[in-house]
Design a protein around this motif. Structure first.
Motif, short mmCIF file in Angstrom:
data_model
loop_
_atom_site.label_atom_id
_atom_site.label_comp_id
_atom_site.label_asym_id
_atom_site.label_seq_id
_atom_site.Cartn_x
_atom_site.Cartn_y
_atom_site.Cartn_z
N GLU A 297 0.83 -1.22 0.00
CA GLU A 297 0.00 0.00 0.00
C GLU A 297 0.86 1.26 0.00
O GLU A 297 0.41 2.33 -0.40
CB GLU A 297 -0.97 -0.01 1.20
CG GLU A 297 -0.31 -0.05 2.58
CD GLU A 297 0.17 -1.45 2.96
OE1 GLU A 297 0.00 -2.38 2.16
OE2 GLU A 297 0.73 -1.58 4.06
N ASP A 298 2.13 1.11 0.41
CA ASP A 298 3.07 2.24 0.34
C ASP A 298 3.88 2.15 -0.96
O ASP A 298 5.09 2.36 -0.97
CB ASP A 298 3.99 2.26 1.57
CG ASP A 298 4.81 0.98 1.71
OD1 ASP A 298 4.56 0.02 0.94
OD2 ASP A 298 5.70 0.92 2.57
N VAL A 299 3.19 1.86 -2.04
CA VAL A 299 3.83 1.53 -3.33
C VAL A 299 4.85 2.58 -3.77
O VAL A 299 4.65 3.79 -3.62
CB VAL A 299 2.73 1.34 -4.41
CG1 VAL A 299 1.93 2.62 -4.61
CG2 VAL A 299 3.30 0.85 -5.73
N SER A 300 5.99 2.09 -4.25
CA SER A 300 7.01 2.99 -4.81
C SER A 300 7.89 2.16 -5.74
O SER A 300 7.86 0.93 -5.69
CB SER A 300 7.86 3.60 -3.69
OG SER A 300 8.51 2.59 -2.95
N LEU A 301 8.67 2.85 -6.56
CA LEU A 301 9.56 2.17 -7.51
C LEU A 301 11.00 2.35 -7.06
O LEU A 301 11.41 3.45 -6.69
CB LEU A 301 9.37 2.76 -8.91
CG LEU A 301 7.93 2.65 -9.45
CD1 LEU A 301 7.78 3.45 -10.74
CD2 LEU A 301 7.55 1.20 -9.70
N GLY A 302 11.75 1.25 -7.10
CA GLY A 302 13.14 1.30 -6.65
C GLY A 302 14.02 2.13 -7.58
O GLY A 302 13.69 2.34 -8.75
N LYS A 303 15.13 2.63 -7.01
CA LYS A 303 16.09 3.41 -7.80
C LYS A 303 17.42 2.67 -7.88
O LYS A 303 17.85 2.06 -6.91
CB LYS A 303 16.32 4.78 -7.15
CG LYS A 303 15.11 5.70 -7.27
CD LYS A 303 15.48 7.15 -6.94
CE LYS A 303 14.37 8.09 -7.31
NZ LYS A 303 13.10 7.75 -6.58
N ILE A 304 18.07 2.78 -9.05
CA ILE A 304 19.35 2.09 -9.24
C ILE A 304 20.44 2.76 -8.41
O ILE A 304 20.54 3.99 -8.38
CB ILE A 304 19.73 2.11 -10.74
CG1 ILE A 304 18.71 1.29 -11.53
CG2 ILE A 304 21.13 1.55 -10.96
CD1 ILE A 304 18.93 1.30 -13.02
N THR A 305 21.26 1.92 -7.75
CA THR A 305 22.31 2.49 -6.90
C THR A 305 23.45 3.09 -7.71
O THR A 305 24.03 4.11 -7.31
CB THR A 305 22.91 1.41 -5.97
OG1 THR A 305 23.39 0.32 -6.79
CG2 THR A 305 21.88 0.88 -4.99
N GLY A 306 23.81 2.44 -8.81
CA GLY A 306 24.95 2.89 -9.61
C GLY A 306 25.42 1.75 -10.49
O GLY A 306 24.63 0.88 -10.84
N PRO A 307 26.73 1.70 -10.79
CA PRO A 307 27.24 0.64 -11.66
C PRO A 307 26.91 -0.76 -11.13
O PRO A 307 26.80 -0.95 -9.91
CB PRO A 307 28.76 0.88 -11.66
CG PRO A 307 28.93 2.31 -11.27
CD PRO A 307 27.78 2.63 -10.37
N GLY A 308 26.79 -1.72 -12.06
CA GLY A 308 26.41 -3.07 -11.69
C GLY A 308 27.57 -3.91 -11.20
O GLY A 308 28.71 -3.44 -11.06
N PHE A 309 27.27 -5.18 -10.91
CA PHE A 309 28.22 -6.09 -10.27
C PHE A 309 28.14 -7.46 -10.93
O PHE A 309 27.15 -7.77 -11.59
CB PHE A 309 27.86 -6.28 -8.79
CG PHE A 309 27.59 -5.01 -8.05
CD1 PHE A 309 28.61 -4.35 -7.38
CD2 PHE A 309 26.31 -4.45 -8.02
CE1 PHE A 309 28.37 -3.18 -6.69
CE2 PHE A 309 26.06 -3.28 -7.34
CZ PHE A 309 27.09 -2.63 -6.68
N ASP A 310 29.16 -8.30 -10.70
CA ASP A 310 29.01 -9.70 -11.06
C ASP A 310 28.24 -10.40 -9.94
O ASP A 310 27.85 -9.76 -8.96
CB ASP A 310 30.36 -10.36 -11.36
CG ASP A 310 31.28 -10.40 -10.14
OD1 ASP A 310 30.80 -10.17 -9.01
OD2 ASP A 310 32.49 -10.64 -10.33
N GLU A 311 28.05 -11.71 -10.10
CA GLU A 311 27.15 -12.41 -9.17
C GLU A 311 27.62 -12.30 -7.72
O GLU A 311 26.82 -11.96 -6.84
CB GLU A 311 27.04 -13.88 -9.59
CG GLU A 311 25.95 -14.63 -8.87
CD GLU A 311 25.81 -16.05 -9.41
OE1 GLU A 311 25.26 -16.21 -10.50
OE2 GLU A 311 26.28 -16.99 -8.73
N ASP A 312 28.89 -12.55 -7.47
CA ASP A 312 29.36 -12.44 -6.08
C ASP A 312 29.40 -10.99 -5.63
O ASP A 312 29.12 -10.68 -4.46
CB ASP A 312 30.76 -13.07 -5.96
CG ASP A 312 30.69 -14.58 -6.07
OD1 ASP A 312 29.74 -15.16 -5.50
OD2 ASP A 312 31.56 -15.17 -6.74
N GLY A 313 29.71 -10.09 -6.57
CA GLY A 313 29.80 -8.68 -6.24
C GLY A 313 28.47 -8.12 -5.76
O GLY A 313 28.43 -7.29 -4.84
#
Lengths: 152, 541
Positions: B485-501
């Motif tokens: 009910e507190d609906v919102s859309l997430g924001k990207i933190t920055g550059p991506g990572f590999d799986e372990d990262g």
């Protein structure tokens, strides 16, 4: 009418018709051409045309042909219902990429004539049209929805 | 629960026959794959990386034990012994042979089930609140309305070739357990002047362009619900974009013309059709509602629970919710064991859950959009016996709404659209946080293996999006989404990572959260209070 009558037109088209009047022989004009002159009696709607623009003129129209550029383009289903809901009783023809599995839904939306680009198998069509004993919804045909059968 | 009458049954039976004929025509070559595709899709049959995938509809997520057992039977007989519960409250099987599909549908029809419209550019399975009929906070049970919509949308002649798929959810509580505002149409039932009606939201969705649905109609009563929805759909069918599949959802139409223009067009359409007799009589809603009256609850069921087994007490606190009836409770069975595949259940586990529902749960089960199973009506006195049976079947993970209760799409292990794997990542996260997840509290983590967002990553408190970066799998991290009910859309933190990262990055985020949180703030609350920056610093230094 349950099964269609196959008619070969002078223009070389094969029509499947669910009406027994004479095929209208005037070629259909585009919506723009129709709105620009007053005496045409057959109109062709492209998928993106607004069927509501025909509503003031329904009394003079004998045939509306609705184009299906690909079978995935469903706009013509809404156009057909809009015309039938407004009382149009002339021939409503689906032309173009019309597949046999789509014809039962098109019948429900008010189409009573079909000009498929590729011929449809008559036996398959007959079977499909008889397959569902009753529909769930009221649409532009005379079929009685389940809720009406349940409650009268 | 809803029970088919002869009309419902005859329609589902006809569908089996129709599809059997279509498969025969495909196998004989009378239908090309291009022509067959929309027909099989309308029956939930996808061609995946390795085999056909069949998605079976579970209308508004409600099942009885006989239906649940049939799902186990299909897993055993036609698949590899398991099924995958989906975010649309359905189940899908990943290893199906085309020639078997008609027989599977025939078996489903014997227990009033089908695969109608579980894919394709049509109105999909109607979803709802998994606590419907059991929650204390609902104004009514939303499922009778959802069943009315199921019937209306089944083989709707006008809306079978829409620009794109179309999803509808119905809820009846202020707490939104169904991500209602992330649907093409979201319906919230509410009472006004003693009359039950619906508030209509349009234009939500995830995918590559996530949007939150706008309120389009303040209140519509049941006697005009169908004609109003037909108006909503007709405007979309006529004017939704068909030139670009990625811009074809109704949310893009609303975005481009504006919610006010859309509303005006719908109102004009509604005015033209509202008196054409499209709406079923109120007696039909009453007929359906009577079937959802609910079980006869024991009025003298004891309200206290023996908490002396500490493992049981942990599960009780995490996975059991309050029921509207004293002495009763709502159990959520986690399909997210640490190291497992989110949403998967084996045929034996499916049978066991059916047995528990039959023995202790008034014969009802629910599938949740978070890919878990609910027993909505159990006596508190039976909770320990239920937990013991679940534990023995590896179904007693006490992690509802914790970081390991992950929504994940099938990802690159199964899906031909995916850019990256979701399942191994979910397993790694579960293993990394298993020991401290309770300390982190409610933390909804959702993973999608591509931008189509089947894993709801936009709505995750923490979301992960798998992308392809020059031929290798790469994961972007998002913070701050919510499907509730507190609906919102997430924001990207920055550059991506590999799986372990990305697993390491999540650990840095949660460490920072623990350092920043005040009182009993959830991660999401802390994020909303302090913003992205402290977390960015924690991740990227």
């Amino acid at each position: 009418m349950v099964d269609p009558i196959t008619v070969n037109t002078n223009a070389g088209e094969t029509l499947l018709r669910f009406r027994d009047d004479v095929v209208h022989d005037e070629p259909a004009v585009t919506l723009d051409a129709f709105l620009g002159q007053t005496n045409a009696t057959a109109v062709r709607l492209e998928a993106g045309d607004d069927a509501r623009e025909l509503l003031p003129h329904l009394g003079q129209i004998a045939l509306v042909e609705i184009s299906f550029p690909t079978f995935r383009d469903g706009r013509g289903y809404s156009a057909a219902r809009i015309l039938r809901e407004a009382g149009f009783e002339g021939e409503l023809r689906a032309a173009g990429d019309v597949l046999v599995d789509q014809i039962p839904h098109m019948r429900r939306c008010g189409f009573d004539s079909f000009a498929p680009e590729k011929p449809v198998d008559a036996a398959t069509l007959t079977k499909l049209l008889a397959l569902y004993p009753q529909p769930y919804q009221k649409a532009a045909d005379a079929r009685v929805p389940v809720w009406k059968l349940r409650h009268g | 629960m809803y029970r088919y009458d002869e009309y419902d049954q005859s329609i589902v039976d006809a569908r089996v026959e129709e599809f059997r004929d279509q498969v025969e025509r495909r196998l004989s070559g009378a239908l090309t794959e291009d022509q067959f595709k929309p027909l099989r899709l309308m029956n939930g049959l996808y061609l995946q990386l390795h085999a056909y995938m069949l998605r079976v509809a579970v209308p508004y997520g409600t099942l009885d034990s006989r239906q649940m057992r049939m799902l186990g039977h299909i897993a055993r007989k036609y698949d590899r012994g398991y099924g995958h519960f989906t975010t649309r409250q359905n189940i899908q099987y990943n290893w199906i042979k085309l020639a078997d599909a008609p027989d599977i549908l025939a078996e489903l029809a014997t227990v009033q089930m089908h695969a109608i419209q579980t894919s394709g550019n049509c109105i999909r399975n109607i979803s709802s609140d998994q606590f419907a009929g059991a929650a204390a906070d609902e104004v009514a049970d939303p499922r009778p309305w959802a069943e009315l919509l199921r019937q209306w949308s089944t083989f709707h002649p006008e809306f079978t070739y829409l620009p794109r798929k179309f999803k509808i959810a119905v809820i009846a509580a202020d707490e939104d357990r169904a991500a209602m505002r992330l649907h093409d149409i979201g319906i919230q039932l509410l009472e006004r002047d003693g009359v039950l009606g619906a508030k209509i939201f349009v234009g939500g969705g995830m995918g590559r362009t996530p949007m939150i649905a706008h309120e389009v109609k303040d209140f519509i009563t049941a006697d005009h619900l169908m004609s109003y929805l037909e108006a909503c759909l007709r405007v979309y069918n006529r004017y939704g974009r068909r030139d670009n599949i990625y811009k074809a959802r109704i949310k893009i139409l609303l975005h481009e013309i504006g919610v006010d223009a859309y509303r005006d067009q719908v109102e004009a359409e509604f005015a033209a059709i509202r008196d054409l007799g499209i709406d079923p009589p109120l007696a039909e809603l009453a007929r359906i509602t009577a079937m959802f009256a609910g079980p006869d609850f024991a009025s003298d069921a004891p309200d206290s629970v023996d908490r002396s087994d500490p493992d049981f007490a942990v599960w009780l606190d995490q996975n059991v919710a309050a029921h509207k009836q004293p002495g009763h409770a709502i159990v959520t069975i986690s399909l997210k064991p640490i190291g497992g595949i989110p949403g998967d259940a084996s045929a034996d586990q499916i049978d066991l859950m059916a047995d528990l529902a039959e023995r202790y749960g008034h014969d009802e089960l629910r599938v949740t959009h978070a890919q878990n199973i609910v027993l909505p009506h159990v006596r508190k006195a039976d909770l320990y016996a239920i937990w013991t049976a679940l534990r023995d079947a590896r179904l007693a993970e006490a992690n509802l709404d914790l970081i390991s209760d992950i929504i994940a799409c099938p990802g690159l292990d199964y899906c031909s659209l995916a850019n990256a794997r979701s399942i191994p990542l979910a397993q790694k996260i579960g293993e990394r946080f298993a020991g401290r997840q309770r300390e982190l509290g409610e933390l909804k983590l959702k993973i999608s293996g591509c931008i189509n967002a089947c894993g709801h990553h936009h709505a995750g408190h923490i979301g992960i999006l798998g992308v392809d970066k020059k031929g290798t799998e790469n994961y972007q991290l998002l913070l701050g989404g919510s499907g509730a009910e507190d609906v919102s859309l997430g924001k990207i933190t920055g550059p991506g990572f590999d799986e372990d990262g990305v697993v390491d990055a999540i650990e840095r985020v949660t460490d920072r959260y623990v350092a920043l949180r005040e009182a009993d703030e959830r991660f999401l609350d802390t994020y909303r209070r302090v913003g992205m920056q402290p977390f960015k610093e924690a991740i990227y230094g």
